[in-house]
Design a protein around this motif. Structure first.
Motif, PDB file in Angstrom:
ATOM      1  N   LEU A 546      60.474 -14.785 -45.618  1.00 31.76           N
ATOM      2  CA  LEU A 546      61.769 -15.195 -45.080  1.00 31.76           C
ATOM      3  C   LEU A 546      61.596 -16.325 -44.094  1.00 31.76           C
ATOM      4  O   LEU A 546      60.566 -16.442 -43.410  1.00 31.76           O
ATOM      5  CB  LEU A 546      62.468 -14.019 -44.406  1.00 31.76           C
ATOM      6  N   ASP A 547      62.646 -17.157 -43.990  1.00 34.96           N
ATOM      7  CA  ASP A 547      62.619 -18.211 -42.977  1.00 34.96           C
ATOM      8  C   ASP A 547      62.839 -17.580 -41.602  1.00 34.96           C
ATOM      9  O   ASP A 547      63.351 -16.465 -41.496  1.00 34.96           O
ATOM     10  CB  ASP A 547      63.695 -19.251 -43.279  1.00 34.96           C
ATOM     11  N   PRO A 548      62.462 -18.266 -40.530  1.00 34.29           N
ATOM     12  CA  PRO A 548      62.518 -17.643 -39.201  1.00 34.29           C
ATOM     13  C   PRO A 548      63.900 -17.151 -38.803  1.00 34.29           C
ATOM     14  O   PRO A 548      64.035 -16.063 -38.240  1.00 34.29           O
ATOM     15  CB  PRO A 548      62.037 -18.771 -38.277  1.00 34.29           C
ATOM     16  N   TRP A 552      64.608 -13.174 -37.992  1.00 33.34           N
ATOM     17  CA  TRP A 552      65.044 -12.648 -36.696  1.00 33.34           C
ATOM     18  C   TRP A 552      66.397 -11.958 -36.794  1.00 33.34           C
ATOM     19  O   TRP A 552      66.651 -10.983 -36.089  1.00 33.34           O
ATOM     20  CB  TRP A 552      65.105 -13.775 -35.669  1.00 33.34           C
ATOM     21  N   LYS A 553      67.256 -12.426 -37.692  1.00 32.22           N
ATOM     22  CA  LYS A 553      68.534 -11.740 -37.878  1.00 32.22           C
ATOM     23  C   LYS A 553      68.332 -10.355 -38.465  1.00 32.22           C
ATOM     24  O   LYS A 553      68.954  -9.374 -38.034  1.00 32.22           O
ATOM     25  CB  LYS A 553      69.427 -12.591 -38.800  1.00 32.22           C
ATOM     26  N   LEU A 560      68.500  -2.565 -33.794  1.00 29.01           N
ATOM     27  CA  LEU A 560      69.699  -1.898 -33.280  1.00 29.01           C
ATOM     28  C   LEU A 560      69.987  -0.616 -34.050  1.00 29.01           C
ATOM     29  O   LEU A 560      70.333   0.418 -33.465  1.00 29.01           O
ATOM     30  CB  LEU A 560      70.892  -2.856 -33.369  1.00 29.01           C
ATOM     31  N   GLU A 561      69.830  -0.671 -35.369  1.00 30.05           N
ATOM     32  CA  GLU A 561      70.077   0.531 -36.176  1.00 30.05           C
ATOM     33  C   GLU A 561      69.064   1.619 -35.862  1.00 30.05           C
ATOM     34  O   GLU A 561      69.420   2.801 -35.737  1.00 30.05           O
ATOM     35  CB  GLU A 561      70.014   0.156 -37.659  1.00 30.05           C
ATOM     36  N   SER A 562      67.796   1.228 -35.719  1.00 25.37           N
ATOM     37  CA  SER A 562      66.771   2.225 -35.384  1.00 25.37           C
ATOM     38  C   SER A 562      66.999   2.800 -33.988  1.00 25.37           C
ATOM     39  O   SER A 562      66.770   3.988 -33.752  1.00 25.37           O
ATOM     40  CB  SER A 562      65.382   1.583 -35.464  1.00 25.37           C
ATOM     41  N   GLY A 563      67.486   1.968 -33.067  1.00 26.45           N
ATOM     42  CA  GLY A 563      67.774   2.469 -31.728  1.00 26.45           C
ATOM     43  C   GLY A 563      68.874   3.501 -31.727  1.00 26.45           C
ATOM     44  O   GLY A 563      68.783   4.515 -31.022  1.00 26.45           O
ATOM     45  N   ARG A 564      69.945   3.270 -32.510  1.00 27.19           N
ATOM     46  CA  ARG A 564      71.034   4.249 -32.585  1.00 27.19           C
ATOM     47  C   ARG A 564      70.544   5.556 -33.187  1.00 27.19           C
ATOM     48  O   ARG A 564      70.885   6.652 -32.710  1.00 27.19           O
ATOM     49  CB  ARG A 564      72.178   3.674 -33.408  1.00 27.19           C
ATOM     50  N   SER A 688      62.075  -0.618 -45.547  1.00 29.63           N
ATOM     51  CA  SER A 688      62.550  -1.071 -44.256  1.00 29.63           C
ATOM     52  C   SER A 688      63.352  -2.356 -44.332  1.00 29.63           C
ATOM     53  O   SER A 688      63.953  -2.767 -43.363  1.00 29.63           O
ATOM     54  CB  SER A 688      61.355  -1.306 -43.315  1.00 29.63           C
ATOM     55  N   TYR A 689      63.348  -2.971 -45.538  1.00 30.63           N
ATOM     56  CA  TYR A 689      64.019  -4.263 -45.629  1.00 30.63           C
ATOM     57  C   TYR A 689      65.190  -4.255 -46.597  1.00 30.63           C
ATOM     58  O   TYR A 689      65.861  -5.256 -46.773  1.00 30.63           O
ATOM     59  CB  TYR A 689      63.027  -5.341 -46.072  1.00 30.63           C
TER      60      TYR A 689
END
Length: 775
Positions: A546-548, A552-553, A560-564, A688-689
């Protein structure tokens, strides 16, 4: 007829009297002059005839009388053949010549005496200079014998004496400054008798005066500890005999019988400098070119000793009051006496006068500023240390979670393999190294700095006590010996804190900044190591193409999803761990629980976590495990820390921190928040992707195990010992009498016995023991 010539008469004058009788002889000569003048006047009054007859008769008598030859008789002959004026003139001239000769001789004798005195002073000056140089050589030689030979031989004893290094503390600094001073004395080719050698000696001492003070003041301040250690050796007879043997073996040419023979030499040497320099000054001429420099050197040595004594006194006061004693109540009671009670009562009375405004308080703005900054530093150090300890604790708990050891059942996938390799490298190499460096470079220095805060804090408290004592005697004109000692102690502590507290604050602040900088550098090194490691695995990850911006997106959304999800897991685990262990309730507890549930509802039921002892009015006394119903979550004053509860008939207040919500036992455990995937989704593996889902098989009846919630030690043969977290197998949930408070279990080693039922808990298979929390 030829006239006969007048015969010449030679007068032999008497020998002049000694110098001590000269004034008296001068008086006699003056009196003789007066008599001669009177006789001359009497001669002029007589007639001429009588005078001529008298003169002719005298001439005839002189011709007939023989010339005297005996000197003893000549001193009685009167000089009648000469006029009185001529005799007086001759005698005066002879006396003046004698006086001039005697004065010249006295002058010569004085000059000779002065020369001899100068030679004696120069000799004594030279001897004093030689004594100063030779004393320094012998002194350095003795210190080398003590510090090298005796010390090395004492270390070879088995076992070596305790606190041996503290005996020779700071002696290396003293030897170094003595060696440098002696080298300056010997660097010139001049001899002690050379006038310029004295100037060299003074310049050498003045150039090293600050170094001499710095080395000797620390040694002398520590000399009391040296005496204490040596006295401790003397109390052990066998050890002391061995030490004496080592001393005599190491220094056979010195008749030494103890270590203090050598260790007291620096104390003697620093006081010998002023004496020798004053002796040299005493025997030096004021006209000497180096006299002013010598006088300055002597004054410097005296001031140096005064400053060392003052520093030693300050250190003794600081060591006396900065000690922290852990005394029991009995020890404190034994220390009470009439004097201490009266002193503490007077201090308390003075403090009350300050607080009520009856008497003004002595204010020192400079000290108050230093004390305030010290309190800020102390609070900051303690908070920083607590945060670092919590940080290391969480890091240690993270390292204990060995997730790479679990099988993800994802054979053939690159992502799990990379994850395992990265996690293994983090847990086995990068993070342990980071933790070790953090403990060494940050945690240990912080602990040492925290321990250093004890001494200044105790001195500040002691200063407050001494200030109260000083205020009570400040207004008195005449102080007793004890009152003068109290005033001196307060002034000493106050001066010590004013001098040392700013230095301590500055050094402590520098240490804090240094440790914070070190902590930042450690994280920078950690980030560099992790970046280097991830670069080697970056090509193997699925999103490496993937491009940078897209990468990062995606990374942001996934984080954020893993944090919730992690927050949801933490809440569920916390609720499960906070729930009390489901234990069989006694009939009385079941009746009280049913009564409270019917009356207040299940949502108001709480269980007591620990024994509650009421300390205020309307407080309840409850035991651990009792059930209560919360009526109000605040007292009448609005304090939410005290709840009004119903304990099955009794009502009162209980601390809210002692209560925990009671969860009714359910047949099925609550579903996992992560197992909410729809069942009609096609079977796909979620990476994970890619946001794809895979249906998971959920067991309708999960497996549970019984574990020991607390450690229990057997008190008899019918009981068995278990540790907290140890799995057990329940054979009977009651004892032989049917009492459910005891359960018959089988421990891990196969041992069987009874343990309290409330010490057991039921946990899912693979769960951590009670008390484990996820942070």
């Amino acid at each position: 007829m030829e006239v006969p010539r007048r015969p010449s008469i030679t007068l032999v004058l008497p020998t002049p009297a000694p110098s001590s009788l000269r004034p008296q002889g001068a008086v006699r000569r003056s009196a003789m002059k007066v008599k001669l003048q009177n006789s001359t006047e009497s001669f002029s009054e007589r007639d001429d005839g009588a005078g001529d007859a008298q003169l002719s008769s005298e001439e005839e008598t002189a011709e007939e009388s023989p010339t005297p030859t005996n000197s003893s008789n000549t001193k009685f002959v009167r000089p009648l053949l000469r006029p009185p004026s001529q005799d007086s003139f001759s005698e005066d001239s002879i006396s003046e010549e004698r006086l001039a000769e005697e004065a010249e001789e006295a002058k010569k004798r004085r000059e000779e005496e002065e020369e001899e005195a100068k030679e004696r002073k120069a000799q004594r000056q030279r001897l004093a200079i030689e004594e100063l140089v030779q004393t320094e050589k012998n002194y350095l030689k003795m210190l080398q014998i003590c510090s090298v030979n005796i010390r090395s031989n004492l270390k070879q004893l088995q076992p070596p004496p305790a606190n041996l290094d503290s005996l020779f503390l700071y002696i290396e600094d003293v030897m170094d400054v003595s060696r440098r001073l002696l080298s300056l004395f010997n660097q010139t080719h001049l001899q002690p008798e050379d006038p310029h050698y004295l100037e060299t000696l003074c310049n050498s001492f003045l150039s090293l005066s600050s170094d001499i003070e710095a080395a000797y003041k620390e040694y002398l301040a520590n000399y009391n500890n040296i005496s204490v250690v040596e006295n401790g050796y003397k109390q052990k007879e066998a050890l002391w005999k061995e030490i004496i043997r080592v001393i005599k073996l190491s220094a056979p040419e010195v008749n030494a019988t103890s270590l203090s023979f050598f260790l007291v030499m620096p104390v003697q040497q620093i006081t010998r400098y002023p004496l020798l320099l004053q002796t040299i000054q005493k025997h030096t001429e004021p006209a000497h070119p180096a006299y002013a420099l010598l006088e300055q050197t002597a004054h410097t040595s005296i001031a140096l000793n005064c400053r060392i004594n003052e520093y030693k006194r300050f250190r003794e006061v600081a060591d006396k009051y900065k000690k922290t004693e852990s005394l029991t109540i009995r020890d404190k009671i034994n220390r009470l006496n009439t004097h201490s009670i009266a002193k503490k009562t007077a201090r308390f009375s003075q403090h009350l006068k300050h607080e009520t405004g009856i008497k003004p308080k002595l204010v020192d703005e400079e000290f108050d500023a230093f004390e305030g900054f010290f309190n800020i530093l102390e609070n900051g150090i303690l908070v920083l240390l607590e945060n670092v300890e919590q940080y290391l604790l969480h890091l240690q708990r993270f390292l204990t979670c060995k997730t790479e050891e679990f099988d993800f059942e994802m054979d053939g996938e690159k992502s799990p393999i990379c994850y395992k390799e990265i996690t293994t490298a983090l847990r086995q190499w990068i993070l342990p190294t980071f933790e070790k460096r953090t403990r060494t470079l940050v945690h240990k220095p912080l602990c040492a700095l925290r321990d250093l805060l004890v001494g200044p804090r105790n001195l500040i408290r002691k200063r407050l006590d001494k200030l109260l004592d000083f205020e009570m005697i400040e207004s008195k004109s005449n102080l007793s010996y004890e009152e003068q000692a109290v005033a001196n102690t307060y002034r000493t502590i106050n001066t010590l804190l004013l001098n040392e507290l700013p230095r301590f604050n500055g050094l402590a602040l520098q240490l804090i900044w240094s440790m914070l900088g070190t902590f930042s550098c450690l994280h920078r090194d950690l980030a560099a190591d992790m970046e280097q490691m991830f670069q080697s695995f970056a090509q193997q990850l699925p999103h490496s193409s993937l491009d940078p911006s897209a990468f990062w997106k995606w990374a942001e959304s996934e984080v954020l999803e893993s944090g919730r999800k992690l927050q949801t897991v933490c809440r569920s685990v916390e609720d499960s761990l906070n729930a009390p262990a489901v234990q069989p309730l006694s009939p009385s507890s079941q009746r009280r629980l049913k009564q409270l549930t019917d009356k207040h509802g299940s949502g108001k039921i709480y269980q007591v976590m620990s024994t509650v002892a009421g300390s205020r009015d309307l407080d309840l006394n409850l035991t651990r495990g009792e059930f209560v119903a919360v009526i109000s979550e605040a007292d009448t004053r609005g304090d939410k820390r005290r709840w009004l509860v119903d304990a099955g008939g009794r009502r009162g207040y209980v601390s809210s921190s002692k209560l925990i919500r009671y969860h009714q036992a359910m047949e099925d455990p609550p579903p996992s928040p992560l197992l909410n995937t729809p069942l009609d989704v096609t079977e796909r593996r979620r990476h994970s992707y890619t946001p794809v889902y895979k249906p998971m098989n959920v067991m309708s009846q999960p497996c549970f195990q019984v574990m020991a919630a607390y450690s229990f030690t057997a008190r008899g043969n019918h009981e068995v010992s278990v540790q907290a977290g140890e799995p057990v197998r329940v054979l009977e949930p009651h004892d032989k009498r049917g009492n459910p408070e005891w359960s018959l279990v089988e421990a891990t080693g196969g041992q069987r016995g009874y343990v309290p039922s409330n010490y057991l808990t039921v946990m899912p298979m693979g769960a951590e023991p009670p008390g484990f929390r996820v942070f």
